[in-house]
Motif scaffolding. Sequence first.
Motif, PDB file in Angstrom:
ATOM      1  N   ARG A  59      36.018 -14.599  21.672  1.00  0.00           N
ATOM      2  CA  ARG A  59      37.056 -15.402  23.152  1.00  0.00           C
ATOM      3  C   ARG A  59      36.398 -16.939  23.462  1.00  0.00           C
ATOM      4  NH1 ARG A  59      38.007 -11.065  21.189  1.00  0.00           N
ATOM      5  NH2 ARG A  59      39.725  -9.702  22.469  1.00  0.00           N
ATOM      6  N   THR A  60      35.729 -17.398  21.937  1.00  0.00           N
ATOM      7  CA  THR A  60      35.723 -18.745  22.209  1.00  0.00           C
ATOM      8  C   THR A  60      36.536 -19.691  23.054  1.00  0.00           C
ATOM      9  OG1 THR A  60      34.660 -18.428  20.437  1.00  0.00           O
ATOM     10  CG2 THR A  60      34.649 -20.997  20.814  1.00  0.00           C
ATOM     11  N   LEU A  61      35.751 -20.646  23.841  1.00  0.00           N
ATOM     12  CA  LEU A  61      36.767 -21.257  24.735  1.00  0.00           C
ATOM     13  C   LEU A  61      36.994 -22.460  23.786  1.00  0.00           C
ATOM     14  CD1 LEU A  61      38.394 -22.717  27.328  1.00  0.00           C
ATOM     15  CD2 LEU A  61      35.992 -23.621  28.849  1.00  0.00           C
ATOM     16  N   TYR A  62      38.164 -22.638  23.877  1.00  0.00           N
ATOM     17  CA  TYR A  62      38.520 -24.011  22.515  1.00  0.00           C
ATOM     18  C   TYR A  62      39.572 -25.162  23.643  1.00  0.00           C
ATOM     19  CZ  TYR A  62      38.219 -20.429  18.683  1.00  0.00           C
ATOM     20  OH  TYR A  62      37.746 -19.770  18.070  1.00  0.00           O
ATOM     21  N   THR A  63      38.878 -26.338  23.139  1.00  0.00           N
ATOM     22  CA  THR A  63      39.615 -27.925  23.873  1.00  0.00           C
ATOM     23  C   THR A  63      40.362 -28.189  23.095  1.00  0.00           C
ATOM     24  OG1 THR A  63      37.574 -28.803  24.073  1.00  0.00           O
ATOM     25  CG2 THR A  63      37.494 -27.641  26.228  1.00  0.00           C
TER      26      THR A  63
ATOM     27  N   CYS B  32      49.633 -25.148  23.977  1.00  0.00           N
ATOM     28  CA  CYS B  32      48.980 -24.884  23.195  1.00  0.00           C
ATOM     29  C   CYS B  32      48.260 -23.953  24.056  1.00  0.00           C
ATOM     30  CB  CYS B  32      48.124 -25.382  22.512  1.00  0.00           C
ATOM     31  SG  CYS B  32      48.809 -27.800  22.480  1.00  0.00           S
ATOM     32  N   THR B  33      48.025 -23.165  23.546  1.00  0.00           N
ATOM     33  CA  THR B  33      47.367 -21.533  23.631  1.00  0.00           C
ATOM     34  C   THR B  33      47.016 -21.316  22.681  1.00  0.00           C
ATOM     35  OG1 THR B  33      47.776 -19.519  25.198  1.00  0.00           O
ATOM     36  CG2 THR B  33      49.343 -20.492  22.879  1.00  0.00           C
TER      37      THR B  33
ATOM     38  N   ILE C 239      40.204 -30.769  27.257  1.00  0.00           N
ATOM     39  CA  ILE C 239      41.288 -29.876  28.492  1.00  0.00           C
ATOM     40  C   ILE C 239      41.468 -28.483  27.617  1.00  0.00           C
ATOM     41  CG2 ILE C 239      43.761 -29.486  28.709  1.00  0.00           C
ATOM     42  CD1 ILE C 239      44.373 -32.592  28.846  1.00  0.00           C
ATOM     43  N   PRO C 240      40.635 -27.615  28.365  1.00  0.00           N
ATOM     44  CA  PRO C 240      40.543 -26.500  28.118  1.00  0.00           C
ATOM     45  C   PRO C 240      41.914 -25.325  28.168  1.00  0.00           C
ATOM     46  CG  PRO C 240      40.304 -26.376  30.046  1.00  0.00           C
ATOM     47  CD  PRO C 240      40.517 -27.996  29.193  1.00  0.00           C
ATOM     48  N   LEU C 241      41.701 -24.831  27.253  1.00  0.00           N
ATOM     49  CA  LEU C 241      43.453 -23.917  26.185  1.00  0.00           C
ATOM     50  C   LEU C 241      43.417 -22.761  26.692  1.00  0.00           C
ATOM     51  CD1 LEU C 241      43.918 -25.548  22.644  1.00  0.00           C
ATOM     52  CD2 LEU C 241      44.289 -26.147  24.578  1.00  0.00           C
ATOM     53  N   SER C 242      44.819 -22.266  27.724  1.00  0.00           N
ATOM     54  CA  SER C 242      44.244 -21.403  28.373  1.00  0.00           C
ATOM     55  C   SER C 242      44.496 -20.100  27.276  1.00  0.00           C
ATOM     56  CB  SER C 242      45.595 -21.388  28.803  1.00  0.00           C
ATOM     57  OG  SER C 242      47.052 -21.406  28.684  1.00  0.00           O
ATOM     58  N   SER C 243      44.233 -19.034  27.332  1.00  0.00           N
ATOM     59  CA  SER C 243      44.292 -18.116  26.333  1.00  0.00           C
ATOM     60  C   SER C 243      45.531 -16.675  26.923  1.00  0.00           C
ATOM     61  CB  SER C 243      42.844 -16.890  26.961  1.00  0.00           C
ATOM     62  OG  SER C 243      42.900 -16.017  25.419  1.00  0.00           O
TER      63      SER C 243
END
Length: 258
Positions: free
Chosen positions: A85-89, A74-75, A93-97
């Motif tokens: 530019r919110t950091l999603y998890t 997932c990205t 687990i944080p998703l890479s951009s």
Amino acid sequence: SILDIWKIAIVKPIPKTLSNSINSFRPISLTCSVTKIFEKILISEINGYLNGNNLLDPNQSGFRWNLSLNETKCTVVHYGSLSPRTLYTINGIPLSSSPFVKDLGIIMNPSLKFTDHISRMVSKARAKINIMFKCFFSPDPHLYNRAFTTFIRPLLKYGSVVWSPHTVILANQIEDVQRNFSRRLFARCQIPYSLYPDRISLFSLQTLEHRRFISDILFLYKSIHGFYSYDHSNLFRKAPLTRSLRQSTDGTRFLLKL
């Protein structure tokens, strides 16, 4: 009964990512070609029966196998310069951009201009044309034409309603693939040189731009008449006809309905 050799498959581990981790490898089975042919025949018969008896739900797009979600696949792609530019998890687990994502074979980037997708698509089509002329030595032009329309032209059409070029430069970049192919075909088969419109007319080909236009019209028609299950109320609407659009030879007038 099925022959034993048709039941045998050579399994090869193929990595799905650039990682050398054992978890990134997937088993790919290489089966007998005759088996694949029978599979296609069987699938064709089953689909014909299901479609002919209206046994398929139009809203059904696949099956659920209760597979766990793989967070590493997932990205996140941020569209627009104002995106926070919110950091999603997922599951903590944080998703890479990523600057782009490939969805169903189409490269999507934040600009939605599809320049990268068209460039890679054209490069892939040109590479296949080069392979074709290296492998075939026949003087029969229809052989090359059939190979082009079967293996190469679909690459230049797939998903065109999504990535249809918005500039003349991109449109010419795509059209040049068929233009160069027809020129090489004439040279290989020793056919006297002629202009591009005459070359494709000789083999009953259409310009790639015209084929994209037909695909757009067909998509619009199927959307309006409910062949596709999605809400298009905010995209377009049918305007009431205020005049007839066709007239027969005896003076009778008809209304064209979408």
